[in-house]
Design an enzyme around this catalytic site. Structure first.
Site, PDB file in Angstrom:
ATOM      1  N   LYS A   1       0.734  -1.051   0.047  1.00  0.00           N
ATOM      2  CA  LYS A   1       0.030   0.130  -0.155  1.00  0.00           C
ATOM      3  C   LYS A   1       1.087   1.318  -0.140  1.00  0.00           C
ATOM      4  CE  LYS A   1      -3.706  -2.330   2.410  1.00  0.00           C
ATOM      5  NZ  LYS A   1      -4.864  -2.142   3.452  1.00  0.00           N
TER       6      LYS A   1
ATOM      7  N   HIS B   1      -1.884  -5.470   1.606  1.00  0.00           N
ATOM      8  CA  HIS B   1      -3.362  -6.360   1.308  1.00  0.00           C
ATOM      9  C   HIS B   1      -2.864  -7.676   0.855  1.00  0.00           C
ATOM     10  CE1 HIS B   1      -7.169  -7.280  -0.024  1.00  0.00           C
ATOM     11  NE2 HIS B   1      -6.783  -7.771  -0.990  1.00  0.00           N
TER      12      HIS B   1
ATOM     13  N   TYR C   1     -12.221  -2.324  -3.474  1.00  0.00           N
ATOM     14  CA  TYR C   1     -13.007  -2.533  -2.070  1.00  0.00           C
ATOM     15  C   TYR C   1     -14.325  -2.480  -2.137  1.00  0.00           C
ATOM     16  CZ  TYR C   1      -8.276  -2.578   0.097  1.00  0.00           C
ATOM     17  OH  TYR C   1      -7.088  -2.753   0.499  1.00  0.00           O
TER      18      TYR C   1
ATOM     19  N   ASN D   1      -2.072  -0.286   6.967  1.00  0.00           N
ATOM     20  CA  ASN D   1      -1.561  -1.499   7.416  1.00  0.00           C
ATOM     21  C   ASN D   1      -0.486  -2.152   6.532  1.00  0.00           C
ATOM     22  OD1 ASN D   1      -3.559  -2.279   5.695  1.00  0.00           O
ATOM     23  ND2 ASN D   1      -4.484  -3.569   7.272  1.00  0.00           N
TER      24      ASN D   1
ATOM     25  N   GLU E   1      -9.542 -10.611  -7.554  1.00  0.00           N
ATOM     26  CA  GLU E   1      -8.519  -9.612  -7.501  1.00  0.00           C
ATOM     27  C   GLU E   1      -7.141  -9.669  -8.303  1.00  0.00           C
ATOM     28  OE1 GLU E   1      -9.493  -8.977  -2.652  1.00  0.00           O
ATOM     29  OE2 GLU E   1      -7.487  -9.680  -3.213  1.00  0.00           O
TER      30      GLU E   1
END
Ligand code: CMP
Length: 139
Positions: free
Chosen positions: A10, A116, A50, A113, A127
């Site tokens: 990310k 992913h 998402y 975080n 995905e």
């Protein structure tokens, strides 16, 4: 079983300069990088990715964060790659992540975080196809 899974480093991971450290961790744990690119997601792309979370209170903030800078999207392949990747990443909230997992080392909050990873075979398929065509994935 040999599986493929989608991984995203990310924007916080890219900004911190830990792409190499994260990829090294994947490789040392038997996950091979079979596709990789750096992208700067648009708000629409982040919202599409998402979409399952669109009713959640954190959806706006999460999708803003995901388009705040470039990310590295990858396809990882290996034995039980989906679960293996989740184990290496650690819990979603870095506070709960096991020592030495990626989120323990680099994550800042439940939202910021660092990585992913797909959570199941069907999700992995969707995905991966969201970011990569068949000819962009190797084995
Ligand atoms: P990820 O594995 O990318 O899947 C969905 C993301 O939503 C998750 O990591 C977090 O970045 C984010 N997320 C999950 N729960 C929360 C929460 N309670 N508050 C903010 N962000 C969250």
């Amino acid at each position: 079983m040999i599986e493929k899974t989608l991984s995203i480093i990310k924007p916080d991971g890219v900004k911190k300069g830990v792409i190499g450290d994260i990829v090294k961790t994947f490789e040392e744990n038997g996950l091979k990088v079979v596709a990789m690119k750096m992208i700067h997601m648009s708000k629409r792309e982040a919202e599409g990715f998402y979409a399952v979370h669109k009713e959640k209170p954190f959806f706006q903030s999460l999708t803003d964060f995901m388009c705040s800078g470039p990310s590295v999207v990858q396809v990882l392949e290996g034995k039980n790659a989906i679960d293996k990747n989740r184990e290496i990443m650690g819990a979603t909230n870095p506070k709960d992540a096991d020592p030495d997992t990626i989120r323990d080392k680099h994550g800042s909050s439940i939202e910021v975080n660092t990585v992913h990873g797909s959570d199941a075979p069907e999700t992995a398929k969707t995905e991966i196809a969201y970011f990569f065509s068949d000819i962009e994935t190797f084995s």
